[in-house]
Enzyme design. Sequence first.
Site, PDB file in Angstrom:
ATOM      1  N   TYR A 179     -46.876 -19.125  29.189  1.00 21.05           N
ATOM      2  CA  TYR A 179     -46.193 -19.027  27.901  1.00 21.05           C
ATOM      3  C   TYR A 179     -46.763 -20.054  26.922  1.00 21.05           C
ATOM      4  O   TYR A 179     -47.780 -20.681  27.195  1.00 21.05           O
ATOM      5  CB  TYR A 179     -44.683 -19.133  28.107  1.00 21.05           C
ATOM      6  CG  TYR A 179     -44.175 -18.007  28.978  1.00 21.05           C
ATOM      7  CD1 TYR A 179     -44.365 -16.667  28.604  1.00 21.05           C
ATOM      8  CD2 TYR A 179     -43.569 -18.253  30.209  1.00 21.05           C
ATOM      9  CE1 TYR A 179     -43.952 -15.624  29.422  1.00 21.05           C
ATOM     10  CE2 TYR A 179     -43.150 -17.212  31.026  1.00 21.05           C
ATOM     11  CZ  TYR A 179     -43.342 -15.902  30.626  1.00 21.05           C
ATOM     12  OH  TYR A 179     -42.938 -14.861  31.431  1.00 21.05           O
ATOM     13  N   ARG A 226     -41.226 -28.307  32.641  1.00 18.07           N
ATOM     14  CA  ARG A 226     -41.796 -27.587  33.789  1.00 18.07           C
ATOM     15  C   ARG A 226     -43.257 -27.282  33.482  1.00 18.07           C
ATOM     16  O   ARG A 226     -43.589 -26.783  32.398  1.00 18.07           O
ATOM     17  CB  ARG A 226     -41.028 -26.285  34.036  1.00 18.07           C
ATOM     18  CG  ARG A 226     -41.594 -25.382  35.154  1.00 18.07           C
ATOM     19  CD  ARG A 226     -40.718 -24.148  35.285  1.00 18.07           C
ATOM     20  NE  ARG A 226     -41.307 -23.090  36.083  1.00 18.07           N
ATOM     21  CZ  ARG A 226     -40.973 -22.812  37.344  1.00 18.07           C
ATOM     22  NH1 ARG A 226     -40.065 -23.552  37.954  1.00 18.07           N
ATOM     23  NH2 ARG A 226     -41.525 -21.804  37.982  1.00 18.07           N
ATOM     24  N   GLY A 310     -35.834 -19.927  43.653  1.00 17.43           N
ATOM     25  CA  GLY A 310     -35.527 -18.806  42.790  1.00 17.43           C
ATOM     26  C   GLY A 310     -34.808 -17.686  43.492  1.00 17.43           C
ATOM     27  O   GLY A 310     -33.582 -17.629  43.522  1.00 17.43           O
TER      28      GLY A 310
END
Length: 352
Positions: A179, A226, A310
């Site tokens: 991203y 992160r 997760g």
Amino acid sequence: MKQLFDSVRVGRHALRNRLVMAPMTRSRAQFDGTPGDLAATYYAQRASVGLIVTEGTQPCADGQGYLTTPGIYTDAHVAGWKRVVDAVHAKGGRLFIQLMHAGRMSHPDNTPHHRAGVAPSAIAPGSGMFTAKGMQDIPVPRALSTEEVRATVADFAHAARRAIEAGADGVEIHGANAYLVQQFLAPSANVRTDEYGGSIENRARFAIEVATAIAKEIGADRTAIRLSPGMALWGIDEGEQGPALYRYLVTALDKLGLAYLHIAHQGDEALLADIRARWTGTLMVNRAGRAREQVGADVASGVADLESYGAMVLANPDFVERIKTDAPMNEPRREGFFGGTAQFYTDYPTLG
């Protein structure tokens, strides 16, 4: 020796254990970006972990990439997240909202303004994206001007302030997984010639400025980041200088006194050891596909202070209790990962 169920201090907060719910996109927000009706139930069910890091949440309209992901920049967003945070706090949990700007990983059909994504440079990722019309190729993004890069830094700081207004315990900057922040880091996505491109120092500048601005806005002890060193995804290639870039970046970020650094580990153990040596604060490690029998290994060895998970937490609301008692785990159902109803979202069974 540190153990999983020991308490730990993260910034200004004391966590009751060292297990963390990793951020996971669920695509169940309302179309305006307000968290969906079941979001409070979903997160509160999993509040026994030491810390919840929410799904990626866009800091501005240009930050949205996927369908029905939440935002945290309008009054409606704040009100929606407040319901989530209150539900988690009522269960004794802690929650950081992850601020995720998708950058070029966006499609106009998925955004409120229907414009192409923005990025360090006008280079498409070469991949598709799911939209209401099905899979479509991601178009070439628009390169941000230098002034717009600075405005995007301000967007992150504004979103962080709004997260605190919603009652969140802090925010995690999403600097990983291809991203916007990682797009600035990677020469395959960043061919800029201004102060945000070229050298390692310039490519790391955006990440450092975002972290600095948020720390100034809400406090370094409520700010985390992160990173995913070496992650090759959707056209991201950090090149031969990648490890050196992360050594520089982690050293610079360490000076800010952030609440924690979250590493999505890609398998370079030497680099992880270097990061551990350079990072004087709390380190969280996420290892994709970590086997059940390896839960707690990084904390026990001192590689990490926190471990994030997760899919195992997604499918097991009582993840902590199952680890404590060595109980069997529910299997995650991939067909329910993105979008949909309560099925495979809030209906996973607990022990008993």
